[in-house]
Motif scaffolding. Structure first.
Motif, short mmCIF file in Angstrom:
data_model
loop_
_atom_site.label_atom_id
_atom_site.label_comp_id
_atom_site.label_asym_id
_atom_site.label_seq_id
_atom_site.Cartn_x
_atom_site.Cartn_y
_atom_site.Cartn_z
N HIS A 80 40.51 29.30 41.90
CA HIS A 80 39.16 29.82 42.07
C HIS A 80 39.17 31.13 42.84
O HIS A 80 38.34 32.01 42.61
CB HIS A 80 38.29 28.79 42.80
N LEU A 81 40.13 31.25 43.76
CA LEU A 81 40.22 32.48 44.55
C LEU A 81 40.48 33.67 43.64
O LEU A 81 39.84 34.71 43.76
CB LEU A 81 41.33 32.34 45.60
N ASP A 82 41.42 33.52 42.68
CA ASP A 82 41.71 34.61 41.74
C ASP A 82 40.47 34.93 40.91
O ASP A 82 40.18 36.09 40.63
CB ASP A 82 42.86 34.21 40.81
N VAL A 139 37.34 34.53 41.78
CA VAL A 139 36.39 35.23 42.64
C VAL A 139 36.79 36.70 42.76
O VAL A 139 35.97 37.60 42.60
CB VAL A 139 36.33 34.57 44.04
N LEU A 140 38.08 36.95 43.03
CA LEU A 140 38.54 38.33 43.17
C LEU A 140 38.32 39.12 41.90
O LEU A 140 37.81 40.24 41.92
CB LEU A 140 40.04 38.34 43.53
N LEU A 141 38.71 38.52 40.77
CA LEU A 141 38.58 39.21 39.48
C LEU A 141 37.13 39.60 39.21
O LEU A 141 36.83 40.76 38.91
CB LEU A 141 39.09 38.30 38.35
#
Lengths: 337, 290, 257
Positions: B93-95, B97-99
């Motif tokens: 989920h972190l990736d 969010v960043l994307l």
């Protein structure tokens, strides 16, 4: 390469000491050749670093992607600003007088952040994954719109702090004084949290991000631990907010918008997530990139956004694998021997 | 509150609710089916409004511009999904969010490059620019009525597609159990691309609708994104029915809150509602993943 | 009967009328069952007989619909899983579940720490805490993992991870050990090592052993129960189970076809 495989290296070591020494020398350097502007830029970087250090405790070690840390930052900054505002006006807030003394308003700010973090944490930590992210984002915007609605504190325009903030009489005479204050506070919290992540409590937090089912099966229910961690994390970020109010003498809702929360996540990720002091590197990169890019083009956010996208697309392990690749290049040989 | 004001505010609330539903429908299905968090959904809302304003200028025909803008945004969504997003379904989920945060920054600046920083007007056709009398002594802008009617029709169609057709059955199955659905031989990849593109088109439609009410400007999608997230969470991730009910509820509470309470309270009313509902139903009103 | 005898007679674990349904399917069907102190109780049954569902109910991840779970004379039917773990119910998972990013040693230390119950300690560095390291190293030695103590759990072999699971379960000083297919997916050699390891535990722990490997179950178990469609169709010594006609029909015969 996964996030956790390099997670063992949590103890601060020589690179961070070197960075701190260099940072401590920065004002000296700025006297010859640099400028006050350099110091203000670095102060900004260090404050964002502290905010992201707070976030990274739950993000990097607890695996919790919080998009509400700007709200803790905002609680810290606004508490100081609002108390100073009432001091300036000579009126009261809920029957209490305002103050510009940071020895009073600082602890008050941290206390409010603790209360806010416990209340919101108790709610969001019952949820997981995408739900958690959305809930934190929504709660961040709740405080954002609340501050905009409070016209007596400047609403959308923010508010200026007119009286000098002081520590029971001691005023920060120069930019360098503020800079060193920020640096010392940052070093203190980096040290504190470095101890924390290696403690039994820290082990539980790291274990909960690895495998909650397993943690429960060995007899630990993660919820309360995560709540304590979330609260500590929010309080550290609130301290950064207090420092922000001191250095800017101005607060605005933009300081606590969810965009700022996302910035903090980016800073923590740039710092590699696995070290307590990582966000310090992330913040320096972030602030300098922002400064130089905005110098070159007005569309620097485009470049920055493309940079973020490129990194996540090209390095499936996230920023971490970029660092891991760099680490391999530098020290891989020594490691194999 | 007079009856006239009450009727007017009810219509406003219903209209906000319908618009929120159109934004949320795509968002909640994307969450539900692929467990993908898309913060850039608000950018599609913004694109819809900007494209429509431009197409009106070019063609001079409002309805044609509306259709073109919706289709164009759907195409943007399709390309986004096909080229980039589909690689991220199995990422953290972190990736994600960043994307998608990266996408927001990029889209905002692209909009600034193409259209500049000054808000655009959204020209309305003649027929929609006159107020009409909805009851004795109460005038109501006709474009708001048109938006409401159009929104309700689209929402109804969408609801019927999801609840009554085979495609809708696949989508619902995908939202509640992805692995099971692909095991049954449904091409989840294709279904998802379609859902994402359709979600983008609906967000664009909502953006166009809000154009005449608020201004067409950069960042207009972000407050909507937040409201859509609140609707998603209250309705239950992946549930179109939940999104519809929650959207109307939020639309009404927000609209009446602004009339009845001071700003300090009305600004946080919907979040308090969210907190209250989640305290009793932690997975939303109609959780799709059981 | 004296009080002492009575205590000895009371099994460590007793299930009474335990029932669990998923929609129309009955996974556990009015099951009565017990594990005595110090015995290895083997649980066998064809796929889908409800073995893993049963383990999950005893551990607490699943809540039964009816019936009760009595652990050491205490009703734990509605206790939360981490509370049961504290009381002494330890579990190894069928699909390996460890802290992948931790070293083997850190994994066991985590379990030792959980057992000690002092996890709100914020200051002391655990990597130098001998009250965690020493017992953890002892356990690693017991299961034969001393050499890979500093390896990350994600980098060791599958068999070693299963041994790690066992070490973590033992770290909890369990009064009841739930082993869910400890030999699943293991090669001959690793499997053989696991069997001799479990043999050393025999008599010292009360163990419920769920396993597909028939040789292992019949070698290790004091008693065996056969689960078919959520019901226990037979319980007894390995010899008795081997000669039970009903079991052969329902299960062993089924296997040979």
């Amino acid at each position: 390469m996964t996030l956790s495989s390099v997670r063992q290296l949590v103890v601060p070591n020589w690179p961070v000491l070197l960075i701190f020494v260099l940072l401590a020398l920065a004002p000296v350097w700025s006297m010859y050749g640099g400028s006050d502007f350099t110091i203000r830029l670095l102060t900004r970087a260090l404050i964002l670093a502290l905010a992201a250090v707070g976030l990274n405790f739950v993000l990097g070690f607890g695996g919790l992607v919080s998009l509400m840390h700007a709200s803790f930052f905002g609680v810290g900054a606004y508490t100081v600003a609002i108390l100073a505002h009432h001091d300036f006006n000579g009126d009261t807030l809920f029957g209490l007088p305002g103050t510009s003394n940071l020895l009073v308003s600082g602890p008050a700010a941290v206390f409010l952040a603790l209360v806010f973090a416990v209340a919101t944490g108790a709610l969001v930590l019952r949820t997981k994954g995408a739900y958690f992210i959305m809930m934190t984002l929504a709660l961040n915007q709740m405080l954002f719109f609340f501050m905009i609605a409070l016209q007596q504190y400047g609403g959308e325009d923010g508010m200026q702090i007119y009286l000098p903030l002081h520590l029971s009489g001691y005023e920060f005479g120069s930019d360098s004084a503020i800079y060193y204050t920020v640096l010392i506070v940052l070093a203190f919290f980096v040290f504190l949290l470095s101890r924390l992540v290696c403690s039994r409590f820290g082990n539980v937090i790291r274990a909960s991000s690895e495998n909650e089912e397993r943690l429960t099966a060995i007899g630990i229910s993660p919820f309360h631990y995560k709540l304590v961690a979330f609260t500590i994390s929010g309080a550290v970020t609130a301290v950064a907010g207090v420092l922000w109010a001191i250095s800017q003498e101005y607060v605005s809702p933009a300081d606590l918008s969810w965009i700022r929360s996302a910035d903090l996540v980016v800073i923590a990720v740039l710092g590699g997530l696995v070290r307590v002091w990582g966000p310090l590197v992330g913040a320096l990169v972030f602030v300098l990139a922002e400064y130089f890019l905005s110098d070159i083009t007005v569309y620097w956010q485009l470049v920055f956004g493309l940079g973020i996208i490129a990194v996540v697309v090209l390095f499936p392990g996230g920023m971490l694998s970029v660092w891991a690749t760099i680490r391999k290049i530098n020290w891989g040989r020594a490691h194999d021997a | 509150m007079t009856t006239g004001l009450f009727v007017e505010q009810s219509l406003n609330g219903l209209q906000l609710g319908v618009m929120l539903f159109l934004v949320t429908a795509g968002l909640t299905l994307v969450f539900g089916i692929m467990d993908f968090i898309n913060l850039a959904h608000g950018s599609l809302f913004m694109f819809g409004a900007f494209l429509a304003a431009t197409f009106v200028k070019i063609t001079g025909i409002f309805w044609l511009a509306l259709i073109l803008a919706v289709l164009a945004t759907g195409l943007i969504g399709f390309v986004m999904e096909f080229l980039v997003l589909r690689r991220f379904y199995h990422r953290s989920h972190l990736d994600q969010v960043l994307l998608t945060f990266g996408f927001i920054l990029v889209f905002n600046d692209i909009t600034r490059i193409i259209w500049g920083s000054i808000p655009l007007p959204m020209p309305l056709p003649e027929i929609l620019s006159m107020p009409v009398q909805i009851m004795p002594g109460v005038m109501y802008p006709s474009f708001r009525i048109a938006i409401l009617v159009l929104g309700l029709i689209v929402a109804l169609c969408l609801f019927l597609i999801i609840e009554r057709t085979r495609l809708g059955m696949w989508i619902r199955a995908g939202a509640s159990d992805r692995q099971m659905t692909s095991a049954l031989g449904v091409n989840v990849g294709l279904v998802f691309t379609l859902v994402f593109a359709a979600g983008a088109a609906l967000a664009a439609l909502a953006g166009i609708m809000s154009g005449p009410i608020s201004a067409v400007q950069i960042g207009m999608g972000e407050p909507i994104l937040i409201l859509a997230l609140v609707v998603t969470v209250i309705g239950g991730i992946g549930s179109v029915k939940g999104a519809l009910i929650a959207a109307i509820m939020i639309g009404m509470v927000d609209t009446f809150g602004r009339v009845m309470f001071p700003p300090a309270i009305s600004s946080i009313l919907i979040y308090l509602l969210m907190v209250l509902i989640l305290a009793f139903r932690p997975r939303g009103l109609f959780p799709a993943n059981v | 009967m004296t009080l002492n005898e009575k205590i000895e007679k009371e099994p460590v674990l007793r299930l009474a009328g335990l029932t669990k349904r998923f929609g129309g399917i009955i996974a556990t069907d009015h099951l009565d069952f017990d594990v005595r102190a110090g015995e290895i109780h083997g649980l066998i049954g064809p796929n889908g007989a409800g073995k893993s569902t049963l383990v999950a109910q005893i551990q607490g991840n699943l809540r039964p619909d009816e019936g009760s779970i009595i652990f050491e004379g205490r009703d734990i039917t509605v206790e939360a899983p981490h509370r049961r773990a504290k009381l002494g119910v330890a579990r190894s998972f069928q699909i390996t579940s460890v802290f992948m990013g931790f070293t083997m040693l850190a994994n066991v230390m985590m379990a030792v720490q959980a057992q000690a119950g002092h996890s709100m300690w914020f200051w002391k560095n655990t990597s130098m805490d001998s009250s965690l390291i020493d017992p953890a190293m002892e356990l690693l030695e017991l299961v034969g993992l001393t050499r890979s103590a500093q390896a990350l759990a994600q980098n060791v072999s599958y068999g070693e991870r299963r041994q790690l699971e066992l070490a973590m379960a033992l770290a909890m000083k369990p009064k009841l050990l739930l082993l869910d297919e400890p030999m699943a997916g293991m090669g001959r050699q690793d499997g053989g090592r696991m069997i001799s390891l479990l043999e050393t535990l025999k008599g010292r722990y009360s163990i419920l052993l769920v396993e597909h490997d028939m040789d292992a179950v019949f070698t290790l178990s004091d008693r065996i129960s056969v689960l078919v469609a959520g019901r226990c169709i037979a319980t007894g010594s390995p010899e008795k189970i081997k000669s039970d006609a009903g079991v052969r029909d329902a299960y062993l015969g089924h296997k040979s076809t």
